[in-house]
Design a protein around this motif. Structure first.
Motif, mmCIF file in Angstrom:
data_model
loop_
_atom_site.group_PDB
_atom_site.id
_atom_site.type_symbol
_atom_site.label_atom_id
_atom_site.label_comp_id
_atom_site.label_asym_id
_atom_site.label_seq_id
_atom_site.Cartn_x
_atom_site.Cartn_y
_atom_site.Cartn_z
ATOM 1 N N TYR A 1 0.834 -1.211 0.000
ATOM 2 C CA TYR A 1 0.000 0.000 0.000
ATOM 3 C C TYR A 1 0.865 1.255 0.000
ATOM 4 C CZ TYR A 1 -3.923 -3.058 1.117
ATOM 5 O OH TYR A 1 -4.873 -4.033 1.091
ATOM 6 N N GLU A 2 1.918 1.213 0.846
ATOM 7 C CA GLU A 2 2.772 2.396 0.910
ATOM 8 C C GLU A 2 3.448 2.619 -0.451
ATOM 9 O OE1 GLU A 2 4.615 3.563 4.401
ATOM 10 O OE2 GLU A 2 6.516 4.065 3.447
ATOM 11 N N ILE B 1 0.847 3.989 -2.877
ATOM 12 C CA ILE B 1 0.560 5.405 -2.616
ATOM 13 C C ILE B 1 1.750 6.242 -3.070
ATOM 14 C CG2 ILE B 1 0.183 7.102 -0.797
ATOM 15 C CD1 ILE B 1 -1.214 4.855 0.813
ATOM 16 N N THR C 1 2.136 6.264 -6.872
ATOM 17 C CA THR C 1 1.078 7.033 -7.522
ATOM 18 C C THR C 1 1.301 8.524 -7.292
ATOM 19 O OG1 THR C 1 -0.404 5.208 -7.077
ATOM 20 C CG2 THR C 1 -1.429 7.278 -7.708
ATOM 21 N N HIS D 1 2.526 15.033 -2.642
ATOM 22 C CA HIS D 1 1.902 14.847 -1.318
ATOM 23 C C HIS D 1 0.946 15.984 -0.976
ATOM 24 C CE1 HIS D 1 5.603 12.205 -0.280
ATOM 25 N NE2 HIS D 1 4.618 11.480 -0.758
ATOM 26 N N TRP E 1 -2.724 14.651 -0.229
ATOM 27 C CA TRP E 1 -2.889 13.585 -1.222
ATOM 28 C C TRP E 1 -4.206 12.838 -1.078
ATOM 29 C CZ3 TRP E 1 -3.563 8.448 -0.069
ATOM 30 C CH2 TRP E 1 -3.308 8.056 1.253
ATOM 31 N N ASP E 2 -4.677 12.767 0.176
ATOM 32 C CA ASP E 2 -5.908 12.022 0.414
ATOM 33 C C ASP E 2 -7.094 12.724 -0.253
ATOM 34 O OD1 ASP E 2 -7.204 9.906 1.427
ATOM 35 O OD2 ASP E 2 -7.262 10.593 3.500
ATOM 36 N N GLN F 1 -6.501 12.461 -4.186
ATOM 37 C CA GLN F 1 -6.662 11.114 -4.770
ATOM 38 C C GLN F 1 -7.560 10.258 -3.877
ATOM 39 O OE1 GLN F 1 -5.435 9.545 -7.462
ATOM 40 N NE2 GLN F 1 -3.726 10.745 -8.224
ATOM 41 N N LEU G 1 -7.628 6.402 -4.248
ATOM 42 C CA LEU G 1 -6.509 5.578 -3.818
ATOM 43 C C LEU G 1 -6.816 4.933 -2.469
ATOM 44 C CD1 LEU G 1 -3.709 4.892 -4.852
ATOM 45 C CD2 LEU G 1 -2.814 6.873 -3.620
ATOM 46 N N ARG G 2 -7.281 5.755 -1.530
ATOM 47 C CA ARG G 2 -7.617 5.225 -0.197
ATOM 48 C C ARG G 2 -8.791 4.239 -0.293
ATOM 49 N NH1 ARG G 2 -6.358 6.346 4.934
ATOM 50 N NH2 ARG G 2 -5.101 8.124 4.353
#
Lengths: 230, 409
Positions: free
Chosen positions: B44-45, B48, B51, B58, B252-253, B256, B259-260
C-alpha cells in the motif's frame, strides 16, 4: 451441638429401566467431635449420604444442615465456600491432583483459601511430618505408593483444620498396616482437635475405632449403635 | 506463583504433543498473518508513494474548488512566489508549479482530446517521475522551448515520433482561442495505460504563452521526503498558504480519494480471509480444550469437592488457553517477524509478478513493512479468537456438579 443434621433425605437414581432408592427417608444427627462409621453393603447408600452431607449431590427431598447452616438450598458457589472452609474430604482413590507435588497438593486448599505463603509452607511441612511423610513433599503422586498418596490426601483434608471430615472407604486400597496407621491418625485427630469424622466403610478395623456405628441397607438406616452408651 | 496459574501451566504439559500441535497451529497462522499484513502494508505504501510521486505529489496549493472542477480560470496567482516561499519555509527542494488544461492534439493523421500540463523543467523531475520515464527522446530543459512530451500510447495513437509536430488547440485562461505547434521532444512510458494514453507535458513558459496564463499556474506541487513525514510539514505549509488569498492546501488524500478507497476495498477482502484463518485456528483450540476438559472431568469433580468454585475452574481453562495463545502469539510474531524482516531487505516476488506490477507502475519486488501493528495485530486476533473458543469448554466445566463430574468420568 450438631455438626450434621439430615432430615428425611430421599435420593433416587435411574439405572436402565429401574429406579434405585439410594436414600430412603434418612434422618440422622451427628454431634460435634463424633467419630461415626457408616456401614453398608455395596449400593446401601453410604456414599450417597456422605455426598449429601458434603453438598456434592442434589437431593430429591429433605434437608441437610452442616454447622448450623442449611446446605441443600445453597448455590454452587456457597457450597464450594462451605466445603473449602469447613469440610475435608478423603476419597477411596486418593484423588490427588497429578500435576502437583505432595506439598502443593496439601497447600492447594489453603492457597484457594488465601492463606499467606509462609503460613502455608509451615502448615504443610508440619502436617506432612504428622502423617509420616516428612521429606517426601516434593514427590508427585505418581512417584508415591498408595499408602503414601492416601496420607497426602488425609493431610490435604485436615491441614486447614476443617470441623468435619468426610471419608469414603479411605482404607479400601491400603494394606492392613497402612490402614491401621491411617485410622489411628483419624482417631488421634478426633481426640486432639475435636474434628468430627464421618467415615463410610465396611472395614471392620475402622469400625472398631468408631464411637458410633450406623448401619444402612437399601438407602435406609437400619441400625444406629452408640458405643459410648454401651 | 498463583495456584491457578501453576495448575494451568502444568496441565498444559500433561499432553505435550497436543499442546505443541495447538501452539504450532497458532504459530503457523500468526507467522502467515504477520507476513501477509506486513506485505500488504508495504504494498500500500508503495502504491501510494508511486502514484503520488508519479504526478500528484503529497500536497498541492490550488484555487478553492479546483480539485473538483478543473476550470482554466481557477488559478493560483503568483504561483512561482508561493513555490519559493514554500522552499524557504520547509527547506524542501521538491516544489514545482504546474498548470493544466484540456486540448485537442492533432498530428498529420489523427486528432485526440488530451490533458496538457505546463511543467517547470527545472523542478518537475523532483515532484514527478514522468521526466524519468521518458523512454524515447528527452524531457525539455528550457521553460520556453516549444516542445512537448507525450505518453507512449498517445504517441502510437497519433502516429508521431521524436521530432514530429503536434498542433495543440484549446481555450486560453480568459476563454479565448489558444493554438500552438509543438515539437515532440520525448515519449514517456509510465506503464499506466490511462496516463500514457491521455497526457502530454510542455514547458510552463511555453504553456503560459499559449494559454495566456501570465504568471499564474493551477497548482504548486509539493513532495515530502516520505509519505510518513507529511504531517511534519503540514503546519508550515498551511501557514504559508494562509498568507495568500484565494488558495488552499490540499493533501494527497483529498487529491486522490480513489486511492484510499481502493486500499480499503482491498483490505476488506484480505481481512475476510484473515478472519477465516483466525476462525480455523479458534476451532482447533476449541477441539484441544474440549478434549482436555473431557479427560479431566473426574479431576474437576475432585477439586470442586475440595472447595474450588466452578467459576474458578472455568477461569483455569481460559487461563490454559491464554497461556497457549500467548506462546503462539510471541512465537508467531517472532517467526513471522524474522521471515518478514528478511523479505524487507531482499524483496518479495513471484512468477508473473513483473507484468502485473508494471500495469500499476509498481516495481517487480515488494518490500513488506514491519511495524508493531503488523507484528501483533494478526496474532492478537488469533489470541482473542482462541480465548473466545475456550469459552464453551470453560462453560462446560462451569455447569458441572461435583458428583456428576466424578460419575461421568
Amino acid at each position: 451441638m450438631s455438626a450434621v443434621r439430615c432430615i428425611d433425605l430421599c435420593k433416587t437414581y435411574r439405572q436402565g429401566d429401574q429406579d434405585i432408592k439410594a436414600l430412603d427417608h434418612v434422618d440422622i444427627e451427628i454431634v460435634e467431635g463424633d467419630f461415626v462409621c457408616l456401614s453398608a453393603p455395596s449400593g446401601g447408600g453410604k456414599t450417597t449420604l456422605l455426598n449429601a452431607i458434603g453438598g456434592l449431590d442434589i437431593l430429591d427431598s429433605g434437608e441437610v444442615w452442616v454447622a448450623g447452616q442449611r446446605i441443600d438450598c445453597m448455590s454452587k458457589g456457597e457450597l464450594a465456600g462451605l466445603r473449602l472452609k469447613q469440610i475435608g474430604f478423603v476419597f477411596q482413590a486418593y484423588n490427588l491432583i497429578p500435576v502437583l507435588t505432595a506439598r502443593e497438593n496439601v497447600e492447594f486448599v489453603m492457597q484457594v483459601q488465601g492463606v499467606p505463603a509462609d503460613e502455608r509452607g509451615c502448615k504443610s511441612e508440619a502436617i506432612l511430618e504428622e502423617v509420616g511423610l516428612g521429606g517426601l513433599g516434593d514427590r508427585r503422586p505418581a512417584e508415591m505408593s498408595g499408602g503414601q498418596q492416601q496420607r497426602v490426601a488425609v493431610a490435604r483434608a485436615i491441614v486447614s483444620r476443617p470441623t468435619l471430615v468426610l471419608a469414603d472407604e479411605p482404607t479400601a486400597n491400603l494394606d492392613s498396616k497402612t490402614s491401621g496407621e491411617l485410622i489411628e491418625l483419624f482417631a488421634e485427630l478426633n481426640e486432639t482437635h475435636g474434628t468430627t469424622f464421618v467415615i463410610a466403610t465396611h472395614d471392620q478395623r475402622v469400625m472398631a475405632y468408631a464411637k458410633r456405628l450406623v448401619k444402612m441397607l437399601d438407602g435406609r438406616i437400619v441400625d444406629d449403635i452408640d458405643k459410648r452408651a454401651g | 506463583m498463583n495456584i491457578t496459574l501453576r495448575l494451568a501451566w502444568r496441565n498444559l504439559w500433561r499432553q505435550p504433543r497436543r499442546t505443541w500441535l495447538t501452539i504450532g497451529a497458532m504459530v503457523f497462522s500468526n507467522a502467515i498473518l504477520v507476513f501477509m499484513i506486513s506485505l500488504q502494508f508495504g504494498m500500500y505504501e508503495l502504491m501510494i508513494d508511486n502514484t503520488l510521486k508519479a504526478f500528484t505529489g503529497h500536497f498541492q496549493v490550488q484555487a478553492p474548488g479546483y480539485k473538483d472542477d478543473t476550470k482554466m480560470r481557477q488559478i493560483v496567482p503568483n504561483a512561482e512566489s508561493i513555490a519559493t516561499e514554500i522552499r524557504e519555509a520547509t527547506s524542501l527542494e521538491a516544489v514545482a508549479v504546474r498548470s493544466a488544461t484540456f486540448a485537442l492534439a492533432s498530428s498529420d493523421d489523427r486528432t485526440y482530446g488530451i490533458r496538457v500540463f505546463g511543467v517547470d523543467p527545472a523542478n518537475e523531475s523532483r515532484v514527478s517521475t514522468i521526466p524519468s520515464l521518458v523512454s524515447d527522446g528527452r524531457f525539455p530543459d528550457n521553460r520556453d522551448a516549444q516542445e512537448i512530451v507525450v505518453g507512449s500510447v498517445l504517441a502510437r495513437n497519433l502516429r508521431v515520433g521524436i521530432g514530429d509536430e503536434l498542433t495543440i488547440l484549446g481555450s486560453g485562461r480568459g476563454g479565448s482561442f489558444a493554438a500552438a505547434v509543438a515539437t515532440v521532444a520525448g515519449i514517456f512510458d509510465s506503464g499506466v495505460i490511462d496516463m500514457d494514453r491521455s497526457i502530454a507535458e510542455m514547458p510552463i513558459g511555453f504553456f503560459n504563452d499559449v494559454f495566456y496564463m501570465d504568471d499564474a499556474a493551477h497548482a504548486v506541487v509539493v513532495v515530502t521526503p516520505a509519505l510518513a513525514l507529511i504531517e511534519d510539514y503540514r503546519a508550515t505549509l498551511e501557514s504559508v498558504v494562509a498568507g495568500h488569498d484565494g488558495v488552499v492546501l490540499q493533501d494527497w488524500d483529498a487529491l486522490q480519494p480513489g486511492l484510499r478507497q481502493a486500499i480499503q476495498a482491498d483490505l476488506s477482502g484480505a481481512f475476510f480471509m484473515y478472519g477465516v484463518l483466525v476462525v480455523l485456528v479458534a476451532f482447533s483450540v476449541m477441539n484441544t480444550q474440549l478434549m482436555s476438559v473431557l479427560e479431566r472431568t473426574y479431576e474437576f469433580g475432585i477439586v470442586m469437592s475440595l472447595g474450588l468454585t466452578p467459576g474458578r475452574l472455568g477461569r483455569l481453562v481460559i487461563l490454559e488457553t491464554a497461556l497457549m495463545g500467548l506462546a503462539g502469539l510471541l512465537l508467531g510474531a517472532l517467526v513471522g517477524g524474522l521471515i518478514t524482516t528478511w523479505f524487507t531487505y531482499n524483496g518479495f516476488s513471484f512468477p508473473g509478478m513483473d507484468q502485473m506490477a508494471a500495469n500499476f507502475n509498481l516495481p517487480s519486488h515488494f518490500y513488506p513493512q514491519v511495524s508493531l501493528l503488523t507484528l501483533f495485530a494478526g496474532p492478537a486476533f488469533v489470541f482473542i479468537g482462541s480465548i473466545i473458543s475456550a469459552l464453551y469448554p470453560a462453560l462446560r466445566v462451569h455447569w458441572l456438579h461435583p458428583v456428576e463430574a466424578m460419575r461421568l468420568a
